[in-house]
Design a protein around this motif. Structure first.
Motif, PDB file in Angstrom:
ATOM      1  N   CYS A 207      12.434  19.512  -6.633  1.00  0.00           N
ATOM      2  CA  CYS A 207      13.111  19.564  -5.341  1.00  0.00           C
ATOM      3  C   CYS A 207      13.152  21.011  -4.873  1.00  0.00           C
ATOM      4  CB  CYS A 207      14.525  18.994  -5.475  1.00  0.00           C
ATOM      5  SG  CYS A 207      15.354  18.748  -3.888  1.00  0.00           S
ATOM      6  N   PRO A 208      12.035  21.517  -4.325  1.00  0.00           N
ATOM      7  CA  PRO A 208      11.992  22.925  -3.901  1.00  0.00           C
ATOM      8  C   PRO A 208      12.896  23.174  -2.712  1.00  0.00           C
ATOM      9  CG  PRO A 208      10.030  21.761  -3.177  1.00  0.00           C
ATOM     10  CD  PRO A 208      10.783  20.807  -4.049  1.00  0.00           C
ATOM     11  N   ASN A 209      13.385  24.393  -2.617  1.00  0.00           N
ATOM     12  CA  ASN A 209      14.236  24.771  -1.492  1.00  0.00           C
ATOM     13  C   ASN A 209      13.412  24.807  -0.209  1.00  0.00           C
ATOM     14  OD1 ASN A 209      16.590  25.107  -3.029  1.00  0.00           O
ATOM     15  ND2 ASN A 209      15.982  27.174  -3.611  1.00  0.00           N
ATOM     16  N   PRO A 210      13.908  24.212   0.869  1.00  0.00           N
ATOM     17  CA  PRO A 210      13.154  24.236   2.125  1.00  0.00           C
ATOM     18  C   PRO A 210      13.134  25.631   2.730  1.00  0.00           C
ATOM     19  CG  PRO A 210      15.306  23.219   2.446  1.00  0.00           C
ATOM     20  CD  PRO A 210      15.164  23.466   0.978  1.00  0.00           C
ATOM     21  N   ALA A 211      12.008  25.979   3.321  1.00  0.00           N
ATOM     22  CA  ALA A 211      11.883  27.265   4.000  1.00  0.00           C
ATOM     23  C   ALA A 211      12.556  27.175   5.368  1.00  0.00           C
ATOM     24  CB  ALA A 211      10.413  27.642   4.139  1.00  0.00           C
ATOM     25  N   ASN A 212      12.631  28.303   6.059  1.00  0.00           N
ATOM     26  CA  ASN A 212      13.237  28.326   7.389  1.00  0.00           C
ATOM     27  C   ASN A 212      12.520  27.352   8.319  1.00  0.00           C
ATOM     28  OD1 ASN A 212      15.093  30.265   6.683  1.00  0.00           O
ATOM     29  ND2 ASN A 212      13.804  31.973   7.320  1.00  0.00           N
ATOM     30  N   GLY A 213      13.293  26.540   9.022  1.00  0.00           N
ATOM     31  CA  GLY A 213      12.725  25.591   9.959  1.00  0.00           C
ATOM     32  C   GLY A 213      12.314  24.269   9.341  1.00  0.00           C
ATOM     33  N   GLN A 214      12.362  24.161   8.005  1.00  0.00           N
ATOM     34  CA  GLN A 214      11.997  22.906   7.354  1.00  0.00           C
ATOM     35  C   GLN A 214      13.239  22.048   7.145  1.00  0.00           C
ATOM     36  OE1 GLN A 214      10.002  24.173   3.737  1.00  0.00           O
ATOM     37  NE2 GLN A 214       8.003  23.763   4.652  1.00  0.00           N
ATOM     38  N   ARG A 215      13.058  20.737   7.323  1.00  0.00           N
ATOM     39  CA  ARG A 215      14.169  19.821   7.090  1.00  0.00           C
ATOM     40  C   ARG A 215      14.305  19.526   5.601  1.00  0.00           C
ATOM     41  NH1 ARG A 215      12.885  15.270  11.574  1.00  0.00           N
ATOM     42  NH2 ARG A 215      10.802  15.799  10.896  1.00  0.00           N
ATOM     43  N   PRO A 216      15.528  19.430   5.109  1.00  0.00           N
ATOM     44  CA  PRO A 216      15.726  19.051   3.702  1.00  0.00           C
ATOM     45  C   PRO A 216      15.482  17.562   3.512  1.00  0.00           C
ATOM     46  CG  PRO A 216      17.837  19.286   4.790  1.00  0.00           C
ATOM     47  CD  PRO A 216      16.785  19.706   5.796  1.00  0.00           C
ATOM     48  N   GLY A 217      15.397  17.152   2.268  1.00  0.00           N
ATOM     49  CA  GLY A 217      15.235  15.740   1.945  1.00  0.00           C
ATOM     50  C   GLY A 217      16.440  15.230   1.172  1.00  0.00           C
ATOM     51  N   MET A 218      16.335  14.020   0.651  1.00  0.00           N
ATOM     52  CA  MET A 218      17.445  13.415  -0.069  1.00  0.00           C
ATOM     53  C   MET A 218      17.855  14.227  -1.283  1.00  0.00           C
ATOM     54  SD  MET A 218      16.444   9.364   0.058  1.00  0.00           S
ATOM     55  CE  MET A 218      17.976   8.872  -0.756  1.00  0.00           C
ATOM     56  N   CYS A 219      16.866  14.789  -1.983  1.00  0.00           N
ATOM     57  CA  CYS A 219      17.170  15.509  -3.222  1.00  0.00           C
ATOM     58  C   CYS A 219      18.016  16.756  -2.970  1.00  0.00           C
ATOM     59  CB  CYS A 219      15.887  15.864  -3.949  1.00  0.00           C
ATOM     60  SG  CYS A 219      14.805  17.015  -3.064  1.00  0.00           S
TER      61      CYS A 219
ATOM     62  N   ALA B 286       0.828  -1.213   0.000  1.00  0.00           N
ATOM     63  CA  ALA B 286       0.000   0.000   0.000  1.00  0.00           C
ATOM     64  C   ALA B 286       0.859   1.259   0.000  1.00  0.00           C
ATOM     65  CB  ALA B 286      -0.970   0.003   1.178  1.00  0.00           C
ATOM     66  N   PHE B 287       1.393   1.630  -1.147  1.00  0.00           N
ATOM     67  CA  PHE B 287       2.327   2.742  -1.309  1.00  0.00           C
ATOM     68  C   PHE B 287       1.716   4.072  -0.896  1.00  0.00           C
ATOM     69  CE2 PHE B 287       4.437   6.070  -3.719  1.00  0.00           C
ATOM     70  CZ  PHE B 287       5.772   5.758  -3.567  1.00  0.00           C
ATOM     71  N   SER B 288       2.457   4.841  -0.064  1.00  0.00           N
ATOM     72  CA  SER B 288       2.032   6.169   0.382  1.00  0.00           C
ATOM     73  C   SER B 288       2.924   7.227  -0.259  1.00  0.00           C
ATOM     74  CB  SER B 288       2.114   6.272   1.910  1.00  0.00           C
ATOM     75  OG  SER B 288       1.915   7.612   2.315  1.00  0.00           O
ATOM     76  N   ALA B 289       2.373   7.956  -1.236  1.00  0.00           N
ATOM     77  CA  ALA B 289       3.137   8.996  -1.928  1.00  0.00           C
ATOM     78  C   ALA B 289       3.572  10.118  -0.987  1.00  0.00           C
ATOM     79  CB  ALA B 289       2.333   9.542  -3.105  1.00  0.00           C
ATOM     80  N   PRO B 290       2.700  10.604  -0.066  1.00  0.00           N
ATOM     81  CA  PRO B 290       3.151  11.661   0.851  1.00  0.00           C
ATOM     82  C   PRO B 290       4.321  11.229   1.746  1.00  0.00           C
ATOM     83  CG  PRO B 290       0.760  11.545   0.825  1.00  0.00           C
ATOM     84  CD  PRO B 290       1.258  10.347   0.075  1.00  0.00           C
ATOM     85  N   ALA B 291       4.307   9.972   2.202  1.00  0.00           N
ATOM     86  CA  ALA B 291       5.402   9.485   3.046  1.00  0.00           C
ATOM     87  C   ALA B 291       6.702   9.397   2.250  1.00  0.00           C
ATOM     88  CB  ALA B 291       5.047   8.125   3.637  1.00  0.00           C
ATOM     89  N   PHE B 292       6.602   8.962   1.001  1.00  0.00           N
ATOM     90  CA  PHE B 292       7.795   8.886   0.151  1.00  0.00           C
ATOM     91  C   PHE B 292       8.311  10.293  -0.137  1.00  0.00           C
ATOM     92  CE2 PHE B 292      10.387   8.439  -3.564  1.00  0.00           C
ATOM     93  CZ  PHE B 292      10.946   7.170  -3.474  1.00  0.00           C
ATOM     94  N   SER B 293       7.378  11.226  -0.381  1.00  0.00           N
ATOM     95  CA  SER B 293       7.756  12.605  -0.666  1.00  0.00           C
ATOM     96  C   SER B 293       8.508  13.220   0.505  1.00  0.00           C
ATOM     97  CB  SER B 293       6.514  13.442  -0.988  1.00  0.00           C
ATOM     98  OG  SER B 293       6.860  14.777  -1.271  1.00  0.00           O
ATOM     99  N   ARG B 294       8.113  12.875   1.727  1.00  0.00           N
ATOM    100  CA  ARG B 294       8.798  13.407   2.906  1.00  0.00           C
ATOM    101  C   ARG B 294      10.250  12.949   2.951  1.00  0.00           C
ATOM    102  NH1 ARG B 294       8.051  15.638   7.862  1.00  0.00           N
ATOM    103  NH2 ARG B 294       9.248  14.788   9.602  1.00  0.00           N
ATOM    104  N   ILE B 295      10.502  11.712   2.567  1.00  0.00           N
ATOM    105  CA  ILE B 295      11.868  11.206   2.545  1.00  0.00           C
ATOM    106  C   ILE B 295      12.652  11.855   1.409  1.00  0.00           C
ATOM    107  CG2 ILE B 295      13.286   9.144   2.200  1.00  0.00           C
ATOM    108  CD1 ILE B 295      10.938   7.554   3.448  1.00  0.00           C
ATOM    109  N   PHE B 296      12.010  11.986   0.261  1.00  0.00           N
ATOM    110  CA  PHE B 296      12.681  12.524  -0.923  1.00  0.00           C
ATOM    111  C   PHE B 296      12.888  14.032  -0.830  1.00  0.00           C
ATOM    112  CE2 PHE B 296      12.567  14.094  -5.358  1.00  0.00           C
ATOM    113  CZ  PHE B 296      13.669  13.416  -5.856  1.00  0.00           C
ATOM    114  N   ARG B 297      11.853  14.765  -0.358  1.00  0.00           N
ATOM    115  CA  ARG B 297      11.897  16.229  -0.332  1.00  0.00           C
ATOM    116  C   ARG B 297      12.044  16.835   1.058  1.00  0.00           C
ATOM    117  NH1 ARG B 297       7.873  14.975  -3.961  1.00  0.00           N
ATOM    118  NH2 ARG B 297       8.270  15.636  -6.102  1.00  0.00           N
ATOM    119  N   GLY B 298      11.943  16.049   2.103  1.00  0.00           N
ATOM    120  CA  GLY B 298      11.970  16.590   3.453  1.00  0.00           C
ATOM    121  C   GLY B 298      10.629  17.208   3.809  1.00  0.00           C
TER     122      GLY B 298
END
Length: 199
Positions: free
Chosen positions: A112-124, A90-102
């Motif tokens: 791969c958008p730039n993270p805003a202040n206080g946001q964690r980056p992802g793998m990309c 049961a693949f979860s796209a939002p969960a994968f996106s969190r790992i990929f994009r933070g």
């Protein structure tokens, strides 16, 4: 003039070779950091394999969950942009996106958008040019946790890369060097709370 031409050809080849191999080592380090950070995010985020939460046995509450009791759930995207997990995960796209994009926006593409202040980056953010189809997230039972645990099973999580080639920019044209396949660069951690609200 002849000696100068020979010397310059050798010097140019060596210089461009150093540039190519230097960029290869940069990609190697970036890939290593990306999978390490991706594994950490996966350990504190909702699982990509939605079926993981209820995958462990429940017949003997409190008994250890033995290795191989569920999964493994291997989750990734294909070339067409469709996400899936093995073993009916049961693949979860939002969960994968969190790992990929933070913590950045959840979009259904390779952006791969730039993270805003206080946001964690992802793998990309650690490995520019990384695509979703290059990332593999695996959840497996390796004898951790116990049956009917309130937070669900405790999986061992592996994040790895696939189908990434390093291309020689200079040596490929000068000496005919072929592309080199980048290794999987996997990183393995133990799952924690597996919730997006975890620290």
């Amino acid at each position: 003039m002849v000696e100068m031409a020979i010397a310059m050809a050798l010097l140019l080849t060596l210089t461009l070779g150093f540039v190519d191999f230097g960029f290869a080592f940069y990609q190697w380090n970036a890939a290593t950091k990306a999978v390490q950070f991706g594994a950490r995010l996966a350990s504190v985020s909702d699982p990509v394999a939605g079926a993981l939460t209820n995958a462990a046995p429940i017949s003997n509450p409190g008994a250890p969950v033995v290795a191989g009791a569920y999964g493994p759930f291997v989750c990734t995207y294909d070339n067409a942009g469709n996400g899936s997990c093995s073993n009916s995960g049961a693949f979860s796209a939002p969960a994968f996106s969190r790992i990929f994009r933070g913590d950045t926006a959840n979009t259904n593409d390779d952006a791969c958008p730039n993270p805003a202040n206080g946001q964690r980056p992802g793998m990309c953010h650690f490995f520019p040019g990384l695509l979703r189809k290059n990332v593999v997230v695996t959840y497996m039972a390796t004898g951790l946790g116990y049956q009917t645990r309130l937070g669900g099973p405790v999986p061992t999580i592996t994040v790895s890369l696939q189908n990434i080639n390093f291309q020689f920019f200079f040596l490929g044209g000068l000496l005919g060097f072929s592309n080199i396949n980048v290794p999987s660069m996997l990183s393995t951690v133990t799952g924690e709370d597996l919730k997006s609200t975890s620290p």
